[in-house]
Scaffold this active site. Structure first.
Site, PDB file in Angstrom:
ATOM      1  N   HIS A  85       0.851  -1.189   0.000  1.00  0.00           N
ATOM      2  CA  HIS A  85       0.000   0.000   0.000  1.00  0.00           C
ATOM      3  C   HIS A  85       0.888   1.241   0.000  1.00  0.00           C
ATOM      4  O   HIS A  85       2.094   1.154   0.211  1.00  0.00           O
ATOM      5  CB  HIS A  85      -0.842   0.068   1.283  1.00  0.00           C
ATOM      6  CG  HIS A  85      -1.688  -1.123   1.556  1.00  0.00           C
ATOM      7  ND1 HIS A  85      -3.008  -1.186   1.213  1.00  0.00           N
ATOM      8  CD2 HIS A  85      -1.409  -2.286   2.190  1.00  0.00           C
ATOM      9  CE1 HIS A  85      -3.515  -2.338   1.609  1.00  0.00           C
ATOM     10  NE2 HIS A  85      -2.565  -3.031   2.209  1.00  0.00           N
ATOM     11  N   ASP A  88      -3.387   2.442  -5.038  1.00  0.00           N
ATOM     12  CA  ASP A  88      -2.036   2.405  -4.482  1.00  0.00           C
ATOM     13  C   ASP A  88      -1.384   1.029  -4.608  1.00  0.00           C
ATOM     14  O   ASP A  88      -2.103   0.038  -4.657  1.00  0.00           O
ATOM     15  CB  ASP A  88      -2.064   2.870  -3.019  1.00  0.00           C
ATOM     16  CG  ASP A  88      -2.955   2.018  -2.105  1.00  0.00           C
ATOM     17  OD1 ASP A  88      -4.118   1.794  -2.457  1.00  0.00           O
ATOM     18  OD2 ASP A  88      -2.474   1.616  -1.031  1.00  0.00           O
ATOM     19  N   GLU A 131       2.585  -0.858   4.338  1.00  0.00           N
ATOM     20  CA  GLU A 131       2.362   0.511   3.872  1.00  0.00           C
ATOM     21  C   GLU A 131       3.709   1.178   3.616  1.00  0.00           C
ATOM     22  O   GLU A 131       4.582   1.158   4.484  1.00  0.00           O
ATOM     23  CB  GLU A 131       1.615   1.332   4.927  1.00  0.00           C
ATOM     24  CG  GLU A 131       0.243   0.813   5.272  1.00  0.00           C
ATOM     25  CD  GLU A 131      -0.851   1.338   4.350  1.00  0.00           C
ATOM     26  OE1 GLU A 131      -0.548   2.140   3.434  1.00  0.00           O
ATOM     27  OE2 GLU A 131      -2.006   0.939   4.559  1.00  0.00           O
ATOM     28  N   HIS A 140      -2.351  -2.874  -3.493  1.00  0.00           N
ATOM     29  CA  HIS A 140      -3.760  -2.680  -3.159  1.00  0.00           C
ATOM     30  C   HIS A 140      -4.570  -2.514  -4.440  1.00  0.00           C
ATOM     31  O   HIS A 140      -5.690  -2.980  -4.551  1.00  0.00           O
ATOM     32  CB  HIS A 140      -3.880  -1.455  -2.256  1.00  0.00           C
ATOM     33  CG  HIS A 140      -5.079  -1.451  -1.390  1.00  0.00           C
ATOM     34  ND1 HIS A 140      -5.377  -0.396  -0.569  1.00  0.00           N
ATOM     35  CD2 HIS A 140      -6.068  -2.352  -1.188  1.00  0.00           C
ATOM     36  CE1 HIS A 140      -6.500  -0.649   0.089  1.00  0.00           C
ATOM     37  NE2 HIS A 140      -6.930  -1.834  -0.269  1.00  0.00           N
TER      38      HIS A 140
END
Length: 189
Positions: free
Chosen positions: A31, A160, A113, A150
């Site tokens: 992400h 993303d 992330e 994602h």
């Protein structure tokens, strides 16, 4: 590793739960995040994932007021690694999602992330740390065989990490085969 990576700063999130019985980790899900969008550094991501974000601190935060989300890891622009959920537990990062015919990606994935904005480029230390993390995860979770964004598990809903993410660079750093990556990524090479 035991679900917690010693190379990451541990900040436990309450936004997690058990994985379904028999659900092995087979997917690393990439992400991008920045809070507010396009602003790097600070502790807003940590606060979001620990339910301590001051919603009035920025106008954008009002748009996400009350969300309860988490990810297993965050890789900062400088390569600093944060971990919020043990990899043996289920983090809340993918939402409605499907990967290779399996729904609910949170059940079988590790969410990672990268501090950044979808569509923009990421930093060299992030790729280096991400590859290091993926190798460690594969050692810990023998079933881990896929890496996707994602955007690949929630197409049309999420974008993303976006076109600024260098998938061939990640694959080269990891030395993983084409079969580990989404077909659309392989086609871009």
């Amino acid at each position: 590793m035991g679900g917690w990576w010693s190379a990451a700063r541990r900040i436990e999130s309450p936004n997690q739960g058990p994985r379904p019985a028999g659900a092995d980790v087979t997917l690393a899900l990439i992400h991008s995040i920045s809070l507010p969008p396009g602003r790097y550094g600070g502790d807003a991501i940590e606060r979001l994932f620990t339910n301590t974000l001051d919603w009035s601190a920025h106008a954008y935060f009002e748009q996400i007021r009350g969300v309860t989300v988490s990810s297993h890891f965050v890789v900062r622009r400088d390569g600093e690694m944060l971990q919020f959920v043990a990899t043996t537990a289920r983090a809340w990062h993918a939402g409605q999602s499907v990967w290779r015919g399996r729904e609910n990606c949170n059940d079988f994935s590790v969410g990672i992330e990268l501090e950044g904005l979808e569509g923009e480029c990421f930093e060299t230390p992030q790729y280096v740390r991400l590859a290091e993390l993926l190798r460690a995860l594969r050692s810990e979770h023998a079933g881990l065989c896929d890496v996707a964004g994602h955007e690949h598990v929630a197409p049309g809903r999420k974008l993303d990490p976006g076109p600024g993410f260098d998938w061939p660079r990640l694959q080269s750093l990891c030395a993983w085969t084409d079969q580990c990556f989404p077909e659309t990524v392989r086609a871009r090479r």
